[in-house]
Design a protein around this motif. Structure first.
Motif, PDB file in Angstrom:
ATOM      1  N   GLU A  22       0.765  -1.173  -0.378  1.00  0.00           N
ATOM      2  CA  GLU A  22      -0.421  -0.123  -0.279  1.00  0.00           C
ATOM      3  C   GLU A  22       0.775   1.431  -0.043  1.00  0.00           C
ATOM      4  OE1 GLU A  22      -3.568   1.807  -0.281  1.00  0.00           O
ATOM      5  OE2 GLU A  22      -3.161  -0.416  -0.145  1.00  0.00           O
ATOM      6  N   THR A  23       1.997   1.389   0.783  1.00  0.00           N
ATOM      7  CA  THR A  23       2.753   2.425   0.868  1.00  0.00           C
ATOM      8  C   THR A  23       3.615   2.351  -0.292  1.00  0.00           C
ATOM      9  OG1 THR A  23       3.217   1.725   3.808  1.00  0.00           O
ATOM     10  CG2 THR A  23       5.274   3.776   1.987  1.00  0.00           C
ATOM     11  N   LYS A  25       2.413   1.877  -3.467  1.00  0.00           N
ATOM     12  CA  LYS A  25       1.803   2.262  -4.479  1.00  0.00           C
ATOM     13  C   LYS A  25       1.197   4.069  -4.025  1.00  0.00           C
ATOM     14  CE  LYS A  25      -1.031  -1.665  -5.058  1.00  0.00           C
ATOM     15  NZ  LYS A  25      -2.643  -2.578  -4.799  1.00  0.00           N
ATOM     16  N   LEU A  26       1.137   3.844  -2.869  1.00  0.00           N
ATOM     17  CA  LEU A  26       1.080   5.964  -2.513  1.00  0.00           C
ATOM     18  C   LEU A  26       2.506   6.776  -2.910  1.00  0.00           C
ATOM     19  CD1 LEU A  26      -0.632   5.451   0.463  1.00  0.00           C
ATOM     20  CD2 LEU A  26      -2.082   6.103  -0.986  1.00  0.00           C
ATOM     21  N   GLN A  29       1.895   7.553  -6.459  1.00  0.00           N
ATOM     22  CA  GLN A  29       1.023   8.191  -7.036  1.00  0.00           C
ATOM     23  C   GLN A  29       1.801   9.458  -6.447  1.00  0.00           C
ATOM     24  OE1 GLN A  29      -2.156   7.789  -4.810  1.00  0.00           O
ATOM     25  NE2 GLN A  29      -3.540   6.659  -5.795  1.00  0.00           N
ATOM     26  N   VAL A  30       2.932   9.545  -5.940  1.00  0.00           N
ATOM     27  CA  VAL A  30       3.623  10.931  -5.589  1.00  0.00           C
ATOM     28  C   VAL A  30       4.541  11.260  -6.687  1.00  0.00           C
ATOM     29  CG1 VAL A  30       4.892  11.907  -3.880  1.00  0.00           C
ATOM     30  CG2 VAL A  30       3.461  10.567  -3.180  1.00  0.00           C
ATOM     31  N   TYR A  41       5.322  15.613  -0.291  1.00  0.00           N
ATOM     32  CA  TYR A  41       6.040  15.143  -0.157  1.00  0.00           C
ATOM     33  C   TYR A  41       7.223  15.209   0.921  1.00  0.00           C
ATOM     34  CZ  TYR A  41       7.278  10.929   1.702  1.00  0.00           C
ATOM     35  OH  TYR A  41       8.067   8.916   2.419  1.00  0.00           O
ATOM     36  N   PRO A  95       1.601   6.118   5.361  1.00  0.00           N
ATOM     37  CA  PRO A  95       1.071   5.870   4.789  1.00  0.00           C
ATOM     38  C   PRO A  95      -0.045   7.700   4.944  1.00  0.00           C
ATOM     39  CG  PRO A  95       0.660   4.234   4.936  1.00  0.00           C
ATOM     40  CD  PRO A  95       1.532   5.062   6.373  1.00  0.00           C
ATOM     41  N   ILE A  98       2.426  10.350   3.199  1.00  0.00           N
ATOM     42  CA  ILE A  98       2.149  10.221   1.975  1.00  0.00           C
ATOM     43  C   ILE A  98       0.489  10.679   1.323  1.00  0.00           C
ATOM     44  CG2 ILE A  98       1.632   9.021  -0.573  1.00  0.00           C
ATOM     45  CD1 ILE A  98       4.006   6.723   1.053  1.00  0.00           C
ATOM     46  N   GLY A  99      -0.755  10.609   2.481  1.00  0.00           N
ATOM     47  CA  GLY A  99      -2.077  10.597   1.726  1.00  0.00           C
ATOM     48  C   GLY A  99      -2.587  12.677   2.660  1.00  0.00           C
ATOM     49  N   LEU A 102      -0.122  13.936  -1.195  1.00  0.00           N
ATOM     50  CA  LEU A 102      -1.111  14.149  -1.619  1.00  0.00           C
ATOM     51  C   LEU A 102      -2.071  14.955  -2.362  1.00  0.00           C
ATOM     52  CD1 LEU A 102      -1.203  10.054  -2.681  1.00  0.00           C
ATOM     53  CD2 LEU A 102       0.440  11.524  -4.351  1.00  0.00           C
TER      54      LEU A 102
END
Length: 133
Positions: A22-23, A25-26, A29-30, A41, A95, A98-99, A102
């Motif tokens: 999951e990390t 994938k995030l 996206q960054v 970030y 996460p 990162i959220g 984003l």
């Protein structure tokens, strides 16, 4: 034959995406957000660590009643335990950071990248309106 090869390529891509955590994938996206994503970030990471270090130091002071003495092995052991706990928290919070990055990428793009880093666009000048006769 081309369709079969294309399907095989698509399957490989799908498998690679499934293997990402999951990390990862995030973080992908960054990276896909470009310069604004990377800047956002980096700023959130800096903010996290600049806030965390004083908070951890103050926490050590509150628990022990004194600031850490790096020449004292007992204090070093306590710092090591605190650092271990904090690193686990920091890893858990990746996460979230990162959220946040984003979520602020659009603002960074509009107010930093477009304003200060984009040099390839010619300046937009308004031409005087022609008078109609």
């Amino acid at each position: 034959v081309d369709l079969e090869e294309k399907k095989e390529d698509e399957c490989v891509i799908a498998e690679e995406e499934e293997e990402l955590s999951e990390t990862e994938k995030l973080l992908k996206q960054v990276k896909e957000a470009g310069t604004a994503g990377v800047i956002s970030y980096a700023l959130w990471e800096l903010a996290f660590w600049f806030i965390s270090i004083p908070v951890c130091s103050f926490g050590f002071y509150q628990v022990t009643g004194h600031w850490p003495d790096f020449s004292n092995t007992e204090d070093l052991e306590k710092l090591g335990a605190e650092a271990f706990a904090f690193v686990n928290f920091a890893r858990f919070a990746v996460p979230l950071r990162i959220g946040l990055a984003l979520s602020t990428t659009g603002w960074i793009n509009d107010n930093v990248v477009e304003r200060f880093l984009k040099k390839d666009k010619p300046p937009v000048c308004e031409e005087p309106a022609e008078e109609e006769q």
